[in-house]
Design an enzyme around this catalytic site. Structure first.
Site, PDB file in Angstrom:
ATOM      1  N   TYR A  60      -4.686   0.102  -4.699  1.00  0.00           N
ATOM      2  CA  TYR A  60      -3.353   0.654  -4.416  1.00  0.00           C
ATOM      3  C   TYR A  60      -2.726   1.324  -5.647  1.00  0.00           C
ATOM      4  CZ  TYR A  60      -3.551  -2.364  -0.240  1.00  0.00           C
ATOM      5  OH  TYR A  60      -3.921  -2.995   0.922  1.00  0.00           O
ATOM      6  N   SER A 106      -1.115  -3.890   8.582  1.00  0.00           N
ATOM      7  CA  SER A 106      -0.485  -2.931   9.516  1.00  0.00           C
ATOM      8  C   SER A 106       0.140  -3.692  10.691  1.00  0.00           C
ATOM      9  CB  SER A 106      -1.496  -1.885  10.015  1.00  0.00           C
ATOM     10  OG  SER A 106      -2.152  -1.262   8.929  1.00  0.00           O
ATOM     11  N   PRO A 107       0.907  -4.768  10.424  1.00  0.00           N
ATOM     12  CA  PRO A 107       1.369  -5.649  11.512  1.00  0.00           C
ATOM     13  C   PRO A 107       2.383  -4.978  12.429  1.00  0.00           C
ATOM     14  CG  PRO A 107       2.475  -6.234   9.476  1.00  0.00           C
ATOM     15  CD  PRO A 107       1.432  -5.204   9.113  1.00  0.00           C
ATOM     16  N   TRP A 151       0.847  -1.188   0.000  1.00  0.00           N
ATOM     17  CA  TRP A 151       0.000   0.000   0.000  1.00  0.00           C
ATOM     18  C   TRP A 151       0.888   1.246   0.000  1.00  0.00           C
ATOM     19  CZ3 TRP A 151      -0.722   3.637   4.132  1.00  0.00           C
ATOM     20  CH2 TRP A 151      -1.636   4.652   3.785  1.00  0.00           C
ATOM     21  N   SER A 154     -11.562  -9.628   3.522  1.00  0.00           N
ATOM     22  CA  SER A 154     -10.727  -8.693   4.270  1.00  0.00           C
ATOM     23  C   SER A 154     -11.625  -7.690   4.986  1.00  0.00           C
ATOM     24  CB  SER A 154      -9.778  -7.956   3.309  1.00  0.00           C
ATOM     25  OG  SER A 154      -9.009  -7.005   3.999  1.00  0.00           O
ATOM     26  N   ASN A 155     -11.267  -7.371   6.206  1.00  0.00           N
ATOM     27  CA  ASN A 155     -12.014  -6.406   7.026  1.00  0.00           C
ATOM     28  C   ASN A 155     -13.412  -6.890   7.357  1.00  0.00           C
ATOM     29  OD1 ASN A 155     -10.059  -4.145   7.231  1.00  0.00           O
ATOM     30  ND2 ASN A 155     -10.254  -4.150   4.994  1.00  0.00           N
ATOM     31  N   GLN A 196      -8.266 -10.986   6.084  1.00  0.00           N
ATOM     32  CA  GLN A 196      -7.134 -10.080   6.291  1.00  0.00           C
ATOM     33  C   GLN A 196      -7.661  -8.859   7.035  1.00  0.00           C
ATOM     34  OE1 GLN A 196      -4.627  -6.978   3.634  1.00  0.00           O
ATOM     35  NE2 GLN A 196      -4.306  -9.075   2.941  1.00  0.00           N
ATOM     36  N   LYS A 199      -6.844  -7.537  -4.322  1.00  0.00           N
ATOM     37  CA  LYS A 199      -8.156  -7.360  -3.677  1.00  0.00           C
ATOM     38  C   LYS A 199      -9.065  -6.531  -4.571  1.00  0.00           C
ATOM     39  CE  LYS A 199      -5.432  -6.670   0.519  1.00  0.00           C
ATOM     40  NZ  LYS A 199      -4.305  -5.855   0.028  1.00  0.00           N
ATOM     41  N   GLU A 243      15.609  -6.590   7.746  1.00  0.00           N
ATOM     42  CA  GLU A 243      15.247  -6.509   9.178  1.00  0.00           C
ATOM     43  C   GLU A 243      13.879  -7.156   9.395  1.00  0.00           C
ATOM     44  OE1 GLU A 243      15.024  -2.516  10.867  1.00  0.00           O
ATOM     45  OE2 GLU A 243      13.899  -3.268  12.600  1.00  0.00           O
ATOM     46  N   ASN A 244      12.924  -6.812   8.535  1.00  0.00           N
ATOM     47  CA  ASN A 244      11.560  -7.314   8.736  1.00  0.00           C
ATOM     48  C   ASN A 244      11.431  -8.808   8.444  1.00  0.00           C
ATOM     49  OD1 ASN A 244      11.059  -4.683   9.336  1.00  0.00           O
ATOM     50  ND2 ASN A 244       9.875  -4.213   7.504  1.00  0.00           N
ATOM     51  N   ASP A 303       1.548  -8.569  -1.345  1.00  0.00           N
ATOM     52  CA  ASP A 303       0.154  -8.163  -1.144  1.00  0.00           C
ATOM     53  C   ASP A 303      -0.108  -6.836  -1.856  1.00  0.00           C
ATOM     54  OD1 ASP A 303      -2.405  -8.490   0.697  1.00  0.00           O
ATOM     55  OD2 ASP A 303      -1.835  -6.371   0.769  1.00  0.00           O
ATOM     56  N   HIS A 344     -12.101  -6.576  -0.604  1.00  0.00           N
ATOM     57  CA  HIS A 344     -11.259  -5.660   0.182  1.00  0.00           C
ATOM     58  C   HIS A 344     -11.935  -5.188   1.482  1.00  0.00           C
ATOM     59  CE1 HIS A 344      -7.740  -2.656  -0.495  1.00  0.00           C
ATOM     60  NE2 HIS A 344      -7.933  -2.846   0.792  1.00  0.00           N
TER      61      HIS A 344
HETATM   62  N1  NAP Z   1      -6.928  -5.062   3.558  1.00  0.00           N
HETATM   63  C1  NAP Z   1      -6.832  -3.807   3.914  1.00  0.00           C
HETATM   64  O1  NAP Z   1      -7.832  -3.073   4.033  1.00  0.00           O
HETATM   65  C2  NAP Z   1      -5.482  -3.240   4.236  1.00  0.00           C
HETATM   66  C3  NAP Z   1      -5.384  -2.036   4.972  1.00  0.00           C
HETATM   67  C4  NAP Z   1      -4.104  -1.570   5.284  1.00  0.00           C
HETATM   68  C5  NAP Z   1      -2.986  -2.258   4.859  1.00  0.00           C
HETATM   69  N2  NAP Z   1      -3.106  -3.407   4.118  1.00  0.00           N
HETATM   70  C6  NAP Z   1      -1.912  -4.147   3.626  1.00  0.00           C
HETATM   71  O2  NAP Z   1      -1.020  -4.385   4.713  1.00  0.00           O
HETATM   72  C7  NAP Z   1       0.255  -3.836   4.409  1.00  0.00           C
HETATM   73  C8  NAP Z   1       0.963  -3.401   5.671  1.00  0.00           C
HETATM   74  O3  NAP Z   1       0.225  -2.457   6.404  1.00  0.00           O
HETATM   75  P1  NAP Z   1       0.581  -0.893   6.428  1.00  0.00           P
HETATM   76  O4  NAP Z   1       1.268  -0.540   5.174  1.00  0.00           O
HETATM   77  O5  NAP Z   1      -0.687  -0.201   6.771  1.00  0.00           O
HETATM   78  O6  NAP Z   1       1.525  -0.698   7.685  1.00  0.00           O
HETATM   79  P2  NAP Z   1       2.770  -1.449   8.355  1.00  0.00           P
HETATM   80  O7  NAP Z   1       3.348  -2.465   7.463  1.00  0.00           O
HETATM   81  O8  NAP Z   1       2.370  -1.836   9.738  1.00  0.00           O
HETATM   82  O9  NAP Z   1       3.805  -0.237   8.540  1.00  0.00           O
HETATM   83  C9  NAP Z   1       4.401   0.400   7.460  1.00  0.00           C
HETATM   84  C10 NAP Z   1       5.208   1.583   8.011  1.00  0.00           C
HETATM   85  O10 NAP Z   1       6.235   1.099   8.886  1.00  0.00           O
HETATM   86  C11 NAP Z   1       7.502   1.611   8.474  1.00  0.00           C
HETATM   87  N3  NAP Z   1       8.482   0.525   8.648  1.00  0.00           N
HETATM   88  C12 NAP Z   1       8.616  -0.591   7.906  1.00  0.00           C
HETATM   89  N4  NAP Z   1       9.588  -1.385   8.386  1.00  0.00           N
HETATM   90  C13 NAP Z   1      10.110  -0.730   9.443  1.00  0.00           C
HETATM   91  C14 NAP Z   1      11.154  -1.023  10.349  1.00  0.00           C
HETATM   92  N5  NAP Z   1      11.854  -2.166  10.260  1.00  0.00           N
HETATM   93  N6  NAP Z   1      11.423  -0.132  11.344  1.00  0.00           N
HETATM   94  C15 NAP Z   1      10.707   1.018  11.462  1.00  0.00           C
HETATM   95  N7  NAP Z   1       9.695   1.353  10.624  1.00  0.00           N
HETATM   96  C16 NAP Z   1       9.403   0.486   9.629  1.00  0.00           C
HETATM   97  C17 NAP Z   1       7.336   2.015   7.034  1.00  0.00           C
HETATM   98  O11 NAP Z   1       8.135   3.129   6.735  1.00  0.00           O
HETATM   99  P3  NAP Z   1       9.305   3.070   5.634  1.00  0.00           P
HETATM  100  O12 NAP Z   1       8.616   2.924   4.312  1.00  0.00           O
HETATM  101  O13 NAP Z   1       9.973   4.384   5.830  1.00  0.00           O
HETATM  102  O14 NAP Z   1      10.153   1.882   5.967  1.00  0.00           O
HETATM  103  C18 NAP Z   1       5.862   2.425   6.952  1.00  0.00           C
HETATM  104  O15 NAP Z   1       5.707   3.768   7.324  1.00  0.00           O
HETATM  105  C19 NAP Z   1      -0.088  -2.698   3.429  1.00  0.00           C
HETATM  106  O16 NAP Z   1       1.044  -2.200   2.769  1.00  0.00           O
HETATM  107  C20 NAP Z   1      -1.106  -3.379   2.567  1.00  0.00           C
HETATM  108  O17 NAP Z   1      -0.472  -4.263   1.652  1.00  0.00           O
HETATM  109  C21 NAP Z   1      -4.346  -3.911   3.820  1.00  0.00           C
END
Ligand code: NAP
Length: 281
Positions: free
Chosen positions: A54, A191-192, A26, A142-143, A164, A79, A242-243, A49, A112
């Site tokens: 997106y 958003s894990p 995303w 999802s959701n 999801q 999605k 790292e992740n 994903d 989605h």
């Molecule tokens: N189904 C749905 O409705 C839905 C909703 C939300 C998300 N999603 C999916 O889930 C994925 C993940 O969720 P998300 O993007 O909301 O949030 P997330 O993965 O929890 O967090 C992403 C954020 O964390 C930072 N980050 C990543 N690795 C890091 C690390 N090792 N140390 C410190 N900061 C770090 C990233 O910044 P940097 O880029 O600067 O590293 C970014 O700002 C999305 O990309 C999407 O594919 C699905």
């Protein structure tokens, strides 16, 4: 670039084998998106994903091809956005996703967000048809809330393999996780890492220092150790490794209990208003 990560464990759900670690995309756009996807796959990620919403499926497909990793070795999820849940629309939207990705099928196709405007039976019927036509190997949701999961499982004509939803240590999702387990659905945590917020948490940092790991790694380990699939996103290639370095240590029962204690009922970060919206525009 650091050493490639070892084989990523999978979680099995109704015939689907979903790698426990995936890359969220995303908000990754254009060249950055294809570059991060390519590097993630080169490093050993085997699950990507994306979503039609997106606006990056084209770049996800480009990254996949540029990586040189065989298509069959990568689990690709996309999605369908709720405005496309009427049966004919859904089929058209799924074909458009595949055209943008330049793939013959995706591994997992999700609804989605629930859309109360369109009968779920019709949407799930169309999703099942898309699966039978070979556009998606597996389908899911999802959701969806607990009640919506129960309804979906009852009326689906093809197995749903996951829900999801937002899931991280700051949010109590016990009931949703239990509902998924009851019905044999995999839990996929979005958003894990709480959108980066776990990085500075003192409990996760302290536990991490005992394992020589970062707070972010402890957070992801906490989830995968419960067989919860994680799809952290990063725009920074150096954070990909790292992740991913979360399969070479184990949290103790005491660590797990302490991290579980961080959860609250109102720890949600993603706007839940979507799920109750009357109009999808
Ligand atoms: N189904 C749905 O409705 C839905 C909703 C939300 C998300 N999603 C999916 O889930 C994925 C993940 O969720 P998300 O993007 O909301 O949030 P997330 O993965 O929890 O967090 C992403 C954020 O964390 C930072 N980050 C990543 N690795 C890091 C690390 N090792 N140390 C410190 N900061 C770090 C990233 O910044 P940097 O880029 O600067 O590293 C970014 O700002 C999305 O990309 C999407 O594919 C699905």
């Amino acid at each position: 670039m650091s050493d490639p990560i070892g084989p990523v464990p999978v979680v099995e759900a109704k015939g689907a084998r979903i790698p426990l670690l995936g890359l969220g995309t995303w908000d990754l756009r254009a060249r950055l998106c294809s570059r991060v996807v390519e590097q993630a796959l080169r490093l050993g990620y085997r699950h990507i994903d994306t979503a039609e919403m997106y606006d990056n499926e084209r770049e996800v497909g480009e990254g996949l091809r540029a990586s040189g990793v065989k298509r069959g070795d990568v689990f690709v999820t996309t999605k369908i956005w709720p405005t496309h849940f009427a049966p004919r629309e859904l089929e058209r939207a799924a074909r458009e996703c595949l055209a943008r990705l330049r793939l013959g099928e995706v591994d997992l196709l999700l609804l989605h967000w629930p859309n109360p405007q369109i009968p779920l039976a019709e949407t799930l019927g169309a999703l099942a048809k898309v699966k039978r036509e070979g556009l998606a190997r597996h389908i899911g949701i999802s959701n969806f809330t607990v009640a919506q999961i129960e309804e979906a499982v009852r009326i689906a004509t093809e197995p749903l393999v996951c829900d999801q939803f937002e899931c991280h240590p700051f949010l109590d999702q016990t009931r949703l996780i239990a509902a998924c387990r009851r019905h044999g659905l995999a839990v996929v945590a979005y958003s894990p890492i709480a959108r980066g917020k776990v990085r500075n948490d003192p409990v996760l940092t302290r536990i991490g220092s005992a394992h020589n790991k970062t707070a972010t790694q402890v957070c992801l380990r906490f989830l995968v150790q419960q067989d919860i699939v994680v799809i952290p996103r990063t725009s920074k290639v150096e954070r990909l490794s790292e992740n991913a370095a979360i399969f070479d240590f184990t949290l103790s029962d005491a660590d797990m209990a302490e991290i579980a204690g961080l959860a609250s009922r109102d720890g949600r970060l993603v706007d839940w208003a979507y799920s109750g919206r009357q109009k999808w525009d």
